[in-house]
Design an enzyme around this catalytic site. Sequence first.
Site, PDB file in Angstrom:
ATOM      1  N   VAL B  16       0.830  -1.208   0.000  1.00  0.00           N
ATOM      2  CA  VAL B  16       0.000   0.000   0.000  1.00  0.00           C
ATOM      3  C   VAL B  16       0.864   1.258   0.000  1.00  0.00           C
ATOM      4  O   VAL B  16       0.673   2.169  -0.812  1.00  0.00           O
ATOM      5  CB  VAL B  16      -0.969   0.008   1.209  1.00  0.00           C
ATOM      6  CG1 VAL B  16      -1.775   1.306   1.246  1.00  0.00           C
ATOM      7  CG2 VAL B  16      -1.900  -1.201   1.163  1.00  0.00           C
ATOM      8  N   GLU B 130     -10.587   5.602   5.964  1.00  0.00           N
ATOM      9  CA  GLU B 130     -11.423   4.942   4.946  1.00  0.00           C
ATOM     10  C   GLU B 130     -10.803   3.627   4.496  1.00  0.00           C
ATOM     11  O   GLU B 130     -11.517   2.647   4.240  1.00  0.00           O
ATOM     12  CB  GLU B 130     -11.593   5.889   3.754  1.00  0.00           C
ATOM     13  CG  GLU B 130     -12.480   5.381   2.649  1.00  0.00           C
ATOM     14  CD  GLU B 130     -13.926   5.220   3.089  1.00  0.00           C
ATOM     15  OE1 GLU B 130     -14.320   4.065   3.331  1.00  0.00           O
ATOM     16  OE2 GLU B 130     -14.649   6.217   3.198  1.00  0.00           O
ATOM     17  N   VAL B 133     -11.424  -0.186   6.050  1.00  0.00           N
ATOM     18  CA  VAL B 133     -12.588  -1.046   5.801  1.00  0.00           C
ATOM     19  C   VAL B 133     -12.869  -1.152   4.307  1.00  0.00           C
ATOM     20  O   VAL B 133     -13.114  -0.152   3.645  1.00  0.00           O
ATOM     21  CB  VAL B 133     -13.853  -0.506   6.505  1.00  0.00           C
ATOM     22  CG1 VAL B 133     -15.013  -1.450   6.300  1.00  0.00           C
ATOM     23  CG2 VAL B 133     -13.599  -0.280   7.984  1.00  0.00           C
ATOM     24  N   GLY B 188      -1.690 -15.289  -4.455  1.00  0.00           N
ATOM     25  CA  GLY B 188      -1.411 -14.072  -3.693  1.00  0.00           C
ATOM     26  C   GLY B 188      -2.628 -13.484  -2.995  1.00  0.00           C
ATOM     27  O   GLY B 188      -2.566 -12.390  -2.446  1.00  0.00           O
ATOM     28  N   GLU B 191      -2.290 -14.764   2.590  1.00  0.00           N
ATOM     29  CA  GLU B 191      -0.926 -14.619   3.071  1.00  0.00           C
ATOM     30  C   GLU B 191      -0.380 -15.968   3.518  1.00  0.00           C
ATOM     31  O   GLU B 191      -1.132 -16.933   3.698  1.00  0.00           O
ATOM     32  CB  GLU B 191      -0.894 -13.630   4.233  1.00  0.00           C
ATOM     33  CG  GLU B 191      -1.214 -12.216   3.774  1.00  0.00           C
ATOM     34  CD  GLU B 191      -1.246 -11.221   4.910  1.00  0.00           C
ATOM     35  OE1 GLU B 191      -0.317 -11.255   5.738  1.00  0.00           O
ATOM     36  OE2 GLU B 191      -2.181 -10.417   4.973  1.00  0.00           O
ATOM     37  N   LYS B 206     -13.189  -5.108  10.997  1.00  0.00           N
ATOM     38  CA  LYS B 206     -13.976  -4.216  10.134  1.00  0.00           C
ATOM     39  C   LYS B 206     -15.410  -4.093  10.645  1.00  0.00           C
ATOM     40  O   LYS B 206     -16.001  -3.006  10.618  1.00  0.00           O
ATOM     41  CB  LYS B 206     -13.946  -4.736   8.698  1.00  0.00           C
ATOM     42  CG  LYS B 206     -12.554  -4.619   8.066  1.00  0.00           C
ATOM     43  CD  LYS B 206     -12.444  -5.452   6.793  1.00  0.00           C
ATOM     44  CE  LYS B 206     -11.075  -5.331   6.153  1.00  0.00           C
ATOM     45  NZ  LYS B 206     -10.872  -6.331   5.070  1.00  0.00           N
TER      46      LYS B 206
END
Lengths: 429, 429
Positions: B16, B130, B133, B188, B191, B206
């Site tokens: 990310v 944001e 979730v 992928g 994990e 979440k």
Amino acid sequence: MRTRPLKVALLGCGVVGSEVARIMTTHADDLAARIGAPVELAGVAVRRPSKVREGIDPALITTDATALVQRGDIDVVVEVIGGIEPARALITTAFENGASVVSANKALLAEDGAALHAAAEKYGRDLYYEAAVAGAIPLVRPLRESLAGDKVNRVLGIVNGTTNFILDKMDTSGAGYSEALDEATALGYAEADPTADVEGFDAAAKAAILAGIAFHTRVKIGDVHREGITEVTAADIASARRMGCTVKLLAICERASDGASVTARVHPAMIPLSHPLASVREAYNAVFVEAEAAGQLMFYGPGAGGSPTASAVLGDLVAVCRNKLGESTGPGESAYTRLPVSPMGEVVTRYHISLDVADKPGVLAQVATVFAEQGVSIDTVRQQGKDGEASLVVVTHRAPDAALSGTVEALRKLDTVRGVASIMRVEGE
Amino acid sequence: MRTRPLKVALLGCGVVGSEVARIMTTHADDLAARIGAPVELAGVAVRRPSKVREGIDPALITTDATALVQRGDIDVVVEVIGGIEPARALITTAFENGASVVSANKALLAEDGAALHAAAEKYGRDLYYEAAVAGAIPLVRPLRESLAGDKVNRVLGIVNGTTNFILDKMDTSGAGYSEALDEATALGYAEADPTADVEGFDAAAKAAILAGIAFHTRVKIGDVHREGITEVTAADIASARRMGCTVKLLAICERASDGASVTARVHPAMIPLSHPLASVREAYNAVFVEAEAAGQLMFYGPGAGGSPTASAVLGDLVAVCRNKLGESTGPGESAYTRLPVSPMGEVVTRYHISLDVADKPGVLAQVATVFAEQGVSIDTVRQQGKDGEASLVVVTHRAPDAALSGTVEALRKLDTVRGVASIMRVEGE
């Protein structure tokens, strides 16, 4: 929590306005807790003051909307009267007199949004309008804020409930357009004068608003190519079924592949039954948003009606009130890309063309030649003959709309083509 | 536009973080135009400084995250390292040192969101999340802002892509759990240690976050009833198919019918194939939100992955930067309802129970008596016999979960019940 209430003026008290007033009363404590101060309905401007309005103090009712927004003590004006005037003048007057504005007015925003945004900015007010597009479905805020760090390339969706109801009825019952419209009218899904819905004006206004926000540019309703559903026939729907498709009125906003322009259009189109939009039934709305990093998102829900629209209005009201308390404003107009809007002829799309032709050898060759001359590549052809007459159904590959309409023009001139039974674009593949 | 840039510190530069850094560079002009000032990557805290990070100035890399957030000139800290510590300490330090925070850390927010929100408020900073979730799907902002004037009664959805991929594979290929997990790992989607996903911890975090926002209360991950998918068998999926259902791992947050409490749970459940969630394939997420005025809304999109998550992070980054410039903050924690979270036993649900029983007369009567004694009403029973053995599939009407699990307990004690082959809740009807 601040105890002095924020004052709200409500312009219009019809299906949406009365629901806004009702929720402001029944959920006053929740709204106060979420805003940080109570909100008080300070006045309600209506056209027919004599009408009984349950739950609204008659002392709040006025027919002088201008005087209401000029009072000077109003924090937020909620405009749910619709139309261009007097809504435009009232909103501008509200800004001048210290109020921020929450509006559900798609026609006005699609016609003159830039001027309204400029006025809001000049006076340091908010202009929020989630309710103007797709009722309760959060779309304006996700596009303006959630996707503010992304690059939106396409918005495609069903944004008019009335026409979706009619097309859904035609699809499920085999009814013709008039019959389905009658049912929609009887059930309250279509207005007495259905023009704004069935001719695509309502969807075009929403497409203009969505395109503007999505691409950070200015798109007016006049920039949106618009075709309604009045010419969609039971035969078109049946033809779509044979292709494994259904017919939907789509609003499509696209960034050109070179990124240098955008397009916005509203027209009926065939979409595959496997596409999620195909299963959007009755008066529901659903919108796909394709963004570079986010990928494909879908938003679905009730696109109209008093309660859903009131939900969107009240969400904006809470945000605008919070901003007032924090002496800030939310994001204003973002139109910095100044991307031009290309005409429909430059849109790349696919056609489904149904032709009535003479049932004799060589017709297909003639027809195919016309397509080739216009540079339009054919995907499939289906030929059906009966009693010297035949029909030819051609589905094209993607081509500029101008080339496709040029092809139809040329086909009409062929002796062997008795008529063009239907033309419809194919989307969602 | 302000020319002095806003400074952003990035904590974590994995899937990310690297995408956030990339988009900040490639889309710098767009971000500046939307924010009203340029944003500059001022530092990137990583664990492995020697790793080559394309497009990131090596001078920005540091292993000392604490020093980075303590610098005092950082406007926004983007936290994408995950886990409880050191993320929690870093976020708190960031607030103390003048920065607002954008986080994608569901585990931390579900564990200690209240304390983080309190710290943000104390120092007048923003805490946006944001990305915590459902990846790119706008959910936190719609719930916090778009629906701020409405009353949300239910949130139900698929919020974990890994488990949805596995269940989808099991459903489409007939594979068992292990086989489907292996495929997810190879592609992928899972994990190396899939525990957080397959045991439902990720979805439970979440659910806690969503329930807290939706009901304006505090829900921690420990309040969420959690069952993973490791015990879902190919037989369960086949059984679901026979009922016209499929199996999904659902996160469900509900307000009790009397409004005085809420529940939050994560467990596999059978849902009808006609339900829109049934057609959510592969690693996609989709969430239904039911609100009093808005009705039923659905949000759909990619729930994980570097780019989608980065899209959500950057949307928050733009909002937080705008707030910084406007010297304001966005909405903070809204937990004023202080609604208690009821235990799973009080949730009203339906069970699908598959029993291995002796194939002799009177068994059904015995079984039915157990249900009656527990006050659980039976919807349907299907009996199948083979070689002295038989199976009995019972689907119940809605009943408190405690009564349903009590029924299963009592059934296990019956001599004629050889075993309880599977128990699964039924939702979405």
